[in-house]
Design a protein around this motif. Structure first.
Motif, PDB file in Angstrom:
ATOM      1  N   TRP A  35       0.833  -1.200   0.000  1.00 55.34           N
ATOM      2  CA  TRP A  35       0.000   0.000   0.000  1.00 55.34           C
ATOM      3  C   TRP A  35       0.870   1.255   0.000  1.00 55.34           C
ATOM      4  N   LYS A  36       0.491   2.209  -0.854  1.00 58.93           N
ATOM      5  CA  LYS A  36       1.184   3.484  -1.042  1.00 58.93           C
ATOM      6  C   LYS A  36       2.534   3.340  -1.727  1.00 58.93           C
ATOM      7  N   GLU A  52      -9.348   6.732 -12.351  1.00 56.35           N
ATOM      8  CA  GLU A  52      -8.602   6.478 -11.117  1.00 56.35           C
ATOM      9  C   GLU A  52      -7.177   5.996 -11.373  1.00 56.35           C
ATOM     10  N   ASN A  87       1.737   4.417  -6.497  1.00 52.54           N
ATOM     11  CA  ASN A  87       0.935   4.826  -5.339  1.00 52.54           C
ATOM     12  C   ASN A  87      -0.300   3.918  -5.176  1.00 52.54           C
ATOM     13  N   GLU A  91      -3.361   1.822  -4.073  1.00 54.08           N
ATOM     14  CA  GLU A  91      -4.460   1.986  -3.125  1.00 54.08           C
ATOM     15  C   GLU A  91      -5.072   0.606  -2.842  1.00 54.08           C
ATOM     16  N   SER A  93      -8.065  -0.147  -3.046  1.00 53.01           N
ATOM     17  CA  SER A  93      -9.081  -0.411  -4.071  1.00 53.01           C
ATOM     18  C   SER A  93      -8.483  -0.925  -5.377  1.00 53.01           C
ATOM     19  N   ASP A  94      -7.156  -0.905  -5.516  1.00 52.49           N
ATOM     20  CA  ASP A  94      -6.534  -1.406  -6.742  1.00 52.49           C
ATOM     21  C   ASP A  94      -6.457  -2.925  -6.782  1.00 52.49           C
TER      22      ASP A  94
END
Length: 386
Positions: free
Chosen positions: A33-34, A81, A102, A104, A106-107
């Motif tokens: 994440w990130k 997105e 980056n 997320e 939701s990816d």
């Protein structure tokens, strides 16, 4: 019969291309994440096949759709997105991997890579693979401290730095501390690097860093402590000369007063023991011998000129009084003997008058005129009587 042969050749060509042409990539990937991640999708290019289109699609909780498409018109990103977050290499034939920046949560989902080629018979061949992406939050790991190239023991006046490194979901924040003898930690600064531009002996001590991120739910990871030692200067090396290859070394205590200076030279520009030359004292001041001689000569000339001017301007008063007295004595002598004596020269009287004060000069001129007039009158009277 000819039609059958053509179909057979076409099928043989397609089977051959299909046997050697295929997409490769993993079936599942875990992304942090990130952070950024790459979904691999590659193939081996063939001379008879030309890539026509490339498409990446996704199926996740928000729905499905085409993320990216490349064709003869260029690259296109369709899902908002993913804009400014996805890219594919352009100058790497056979590499059509998808880079996502980056990440997320939701990816997470299933991604499909599809490539279409055109062969020499103008036929289209399509291949595709799917990859499942998991996005996880990773807490910051225990950081490690990396010292500079010179290590943890350095002389005073040098520069160094310590770097704190940890892995996990970015962003990761770092803090530096210094341990005290009482067991307390003194906060120094924030950031991954702790730097000293000029070390001092007082910088010696025990240092450690801490790391944390949002994925760790506030959990702070602390590194092992390191000991930094700064030694006193017993030898200071001043390197100068650039390409001349001369190194200057001051031996002894830190004060540079009255210290011998040795220059070590070598043909390769690196100091070599045994080839030492003593530098003259005048070079320590930074002035060349020629400049010192020039200053001394100019100073002597200026002093000589000033003394000469003073001697010429200030003539002794006694000499002037003597000249006037000498000429007055000649005039008095002529008046007492009754014979007239011509002045030595008219310019001589003028010369004496210039060095006397105005009043004295007028008196001298008056006396001389009287003395000269009287002898003339007497001489004329004697002539008339006789």
């Amino acid at each position: 019969m000819g039609m059958v042969l053509r179909v057979a050749v076409l099928l043989s060509s397609l089977l051959r291309c299909s046997a050697f042409l295929d997409l490769s990539g993993p079936s599942e990937i875990k992304g942090v994440w990130k952070d950024s991640t790459t979904l691999p999708c590659t193939y081996v290019p063939l001379e008879d096949l030309v890539q026509q289109t490339l498409t990446w699609t996704v199926v996740h909780e928000k729905g499905s759709g085409t993320i990216f498409r490349r064709d003869i018109s260029g690259d296109h990103v369709f899902l908002s997105e993913y804009r400014n977050r996805v890219s594919i290499p352009k100058d790497d034939p056979g590499n059509v991997s998808l880079l996502i920046l980056n990440l997320e949560i939701s990816d997470r989902g299933t991604y499909t890579c599809q490539v279409t080629w055109r062969d020499s018979n103008n036929s289209l061949i399509a291949k595709e693979i799917t990859t499942k992406l998991e996005v996880v939050k990773v807490a910051a790991t225990k950081p490690i401290i990396r010292a500079g190239q010179l290590g943890l023991t350095l002389p005073a006046g040098g520069s160094t730095s310590l770097t704190c490194e940890a892995s996990g979901s970015p962003p990761i924040s770092y803090r530096w501390f210094r341990a005290t003898p009482a067991g307390k930690a003194v906060f120094l600064s924030s950031g991954a690097e702790l730097a000293w531009p000029s070390l001092r002996p007082s910088d010696s001590g025990t240092y450690f860093c801490e790391a944390e991120n949002r994925a760790g739910a506030g959990a702070v990871q602390r590194s092992d402590a390191v000991q930094l030692t700064v030694t006193e200067k017993t030898q200071t090396e001043l390197v100068s000369g650039g390409t001349s290859g001369i190194s200057w070394t001051l031996w002894g205590p830190t004060t540079t007063a009255d210290l011998p200076i040795a220059a070590t030279t070598s043909e390769s520009g690196v100091g070599y023991p045994g080839k030492n030359e003593t530098i003259p004292d005048f070079q320590r001041t930074g002035l060349s011998l020629y400049l010192v001689i020039l200053i001394a000569v100019v100073s002597g000339a200026v002093v000589f000129l000033v003394i000469s001017l003073i001697i010429c301007i200030r003539k002794p008063k006694g000499a002037q009084a003597y000249d006037v007295k000498f000429h007055n004595s000649r005039a008095a002598a002529s008046s007492s003997t009754g014979h007239y004596e011509e002045p030595i020269s008219f310019t001589e009287n003028n010369y004496v008058m210039e060095f006397r004060e105005n009043k004295i000069s007028e008196e001298v001129n008056k006396n001389e005129s009287d003395c000269v007039a009287n002898p003339q009158e007497s001489e004329y009277e004697v002539g008339d009587t006789s």
